[in-house]
Design a protein around this motif. Structure first.
Motif, short mmCIF file in Angstrom:
data_model
loop_
_atom_site.label_atom_id
_atom_site.label_comp_id
_atom_site.label_asym_id
_atom_site.label_seq_id
_atom_site.Cartn_x
_atom_site.Cartn_y
_atom_site.Cartn_z
N THR A 252 5.06 24.45 41.71
CA THR A 252 5.80 25.67 41.38
C THR A 252 6.68 25.48 40.15
O THR A 252 6.94 26.44 39.42
CB THR A 252 6.68 26.12 42.57
N LEU A 253 7.12 24.25 39.92
CA LEU A 253 8.00 23.99 38.77
C LEU A 253 7.23 23.71 37.49
O LEU A 253 7.64 24.13 36.39
CB LEU A 253 8.91 22.80 39.07
N LEU A 254 6.10 23.01 37.61
CA LEU A 254 5.41 22.52 36.42
C LEU A 254 4.04 23.14 36.19
O LEU A 254 3.53 23.11 35.07
CB LEU A 254 5.25 20.99 36.50
N GLY A 255 3.43 23.67 37.25
CA GLY A 255 2.08 24.19 37.13
C GLY A 255 1.03 23.11 37.37
O GLY A 255 1.32 21.91 37.31
N VAL A 256 -0.18 23.53 37.65
CA VAL A 256 -1.25 22.61 38.02
C VAL A 256 -1.60 21.65 36.90
O VAL A 256 -1.75 20.43 37.10
CB VAL A 256 -2.51 23.40 38.46
N GLU A 257 -1.72 22.15 35.68
CA GLU A 257 -2.15 21.30 34.56
C GLU A 257 -1.14 20.19 34.29
O GLU A 257 -1.52 19.02 34.13
CB GLU A 257 -2.34 22.16 33.31
N GLU A 258 0.15 20.52 34.25
CA GLU A 258 1.16 19.50 33.97
C GLU A 258 1.27 18.52 35.13
O GLU A 258 1.49 17.31 34.92
CB GLU A 258 2.52 20.15 33.71
N CYS A 259 1.10 19.01 36.36
CA CYS A 259 1.13 18.11 37.51
C CYS A 259 0.00 17.08 37.44
O CYS A 259 0.20 15.90 37.74
CB CYS A 259 1.05 18.90 38.81
N THR A 260 -1.17 17.54 37.05
CA THR A 260 -2.31 16.63 36.89
C THR A 260 -1.98 15.55 35.86
O THR A 260 -2.29 14.37 36.05
CB THR A 260 -3.56 17.42 36.47
N HIS A 261 -1.35 15.97 34.77
CA HIS A 261 -0.95 15.01 33.74
C HIS A 261 0.09 14.02 34.28
O HIS A 261 0.02 12.82 34.00
CB HIS A 261 -0.37 15.76 32.53
N GLN A 262 1.05 14.51 35.06
CA GLN A 262 2.09 13.66 35.62
C GLN A 262 1.51 12.62 36.58
O GLN A 262 1.96 11.46 36.61
CB GLN A 262 3.14 14.50 36.34
N VAL A 263 0.54 13.01 37.37
CA VAL A 263 -0.11 12.06 38.28
C VAL A 263 -0.71 10.90 37.49
O VAL A 263 -0.55 9.73 37.85
CB VAL A 263 -1.20 12.76 39.12
N GLN A 264 -1.39 11.22 36.41
CA GLN A 264 -2.01 10.18 35.60
C GLN A 264 -0.95 9.30 34.92
O GLN A 264 -1.12 8.08 34.83
CB GLN A 264 -2.91 10.82 34.54
N ALA A 265 0.14 9.91 34.48
CA ALA A 265 1.19 9.16 33.79
C ALA A 265 1.89 8.19 34.74
O ALA A 265 2.12 7.01 34.39
CB ALA A 265 2.21 10.13 33.17
N TYR A 266 2.22 8.65 35.94
CA TYR A 266 2.87 7.76 36.90
C TYR A 266 1.92 6.66 37.37
O TYR A 266 2.35 5.53 37.63
CB TYR A 266 3.40 8.56 38.09
N THR A 267 0.65 6.98 37.49
CA THR A 267 -0.33 5.97 37.87
C THR A 267 -0.42 4.88 36.82
O THR A 267 -0.49 3.68 37.14
CB THR A 267 -1.71 6.61 38.09
#
Length: 298
Positions: A252-267
């Protein structure tokens, strides 16, 4: 051995050991119901594999990992209760309170929490030396992860009513306690389980801690993505509950696309953390596991 076979071998070790706990009826049956209801067993696998990476064996980390899984299961039972998330499905099965009633479910969670510490402190490892120190350190790490500054504290903040949507920073602070704390304990307890082969290595402990912190954030964001985009059949639990409860999430805060990017970045950060420290058993499995969790569909 390839990653899938290695993962299956570790998971089967956990499953076989967990079946030995809590025979009988009554409260024990309720405890077993949730403990053996399936799941990825990621936390005990992390414990065993960090022990192996640090120079020990998976078997030496097994009971520490089972203790982690008991504590995690207790948290799920309580999380599903009507006073919390009020969910009726977990891992594709009716939740504990649906089968056994709220009172028994609450007690089953309480008993599993106590059993977690009993299991850790009673572990019979093959340590050449340092067994008592390993168990004491593991129990300390587990207690810190479970309490005020860990899982329970995070759950408390998550259940408070809020007048305005939480910020990303607030959400991250909550999830770092709710999800990250127990993952940190799992990884660091694995290093503790290797103490029969080496002295405590603060660099490895810090690396395990940082790996778990970033893995936990990636895991939670992926959870939010799946709740928003998956189906109940695929996920094994109700989807869309965050939206239905008007709950602020990363989506809800970042949207699906940015969340997908964040998952990869934290990984990527999780894997990079393992570049520090000395790992006689190697970290290939741990890096591949992080990638696989980032791509999971349930």
């Amino acid at each position: 051995m390839d990653f899938t076979k290695e993962l299956d071998t570790a998971r089967q070790l956990v499953e076989n050991r967990l079946t030995a706990f809590f025979p009988g009826s009554g409260l024990a049956e309720a405890m077993r119901y949730s403990l053996l209801a399936g799941g990825k067993r990621i936390r005990p696998i992390l414990t065993m594999k960090f022990c192996e990476a640090a120079g020990g064996t998976m078997e030496e980390g097994l009971d520490f990992g089972c203790g982690i899984e008991m504590l995690h299961t207790y948290s799920l039972i309580h999380d599903d209760l009507p006073c919390m998330d009020n969910d009726d499905l977990r891992r594709g099965k009716p939740t504990n309170h649906i089968i056994f009633g709220e009172c028994t479910a609450a007690l089953a969670g309480d008993a599993l929490q106590a059993a977690a510490f009993q299991t850790v402190l009673s572990a019979e490892g093959t340590w050449r030396h340092g067994g008592a120190a390993s168990k004491a350190l593991a129990a300390k790490l587990l207690a810190e992860a479970a309490g005020l500054e860990g899982m329970c504290g995070g759950q408390y903040w998550d259940t408070l009513p809020v007048k305005a949507p939480r910020t990303v920073e607030q959400l991250t602070a909550i999830n770092d306690k709710k999800t990250g704390a127990l993952l940190r304990a799992a990884c660091m307890m694995g290093v503790a389980a290797s103490l029969g082969h080496r002295d405590v290595d603060s660099v490895c402990m810090e690396a395990a801690q940082n790996y778990a912190t970033n893995l936990g954030l990636a895991f939670q964001i992926q959870d939010n993505l799946l709740d928003a985009t998956s189906t109940t059949e695929t996920l094994g639990k109700p989807v869309g509950s965050d939206e239905a409860n008007h709950k602020t999430t990363y989506v809800t805060l970042l949207g699906v696309e940015e969340c997908t990017h964040q998952v990869q970045a934290y990984t990527a950060k999780a894997k990079a953390a393992l570049e520090r420290g000395t790992w006689p058993g190697g970290t290939t499995f741990l890096c591949t596991l992080a990638d696989s969790l980032a791509e999971r569909t349930n």
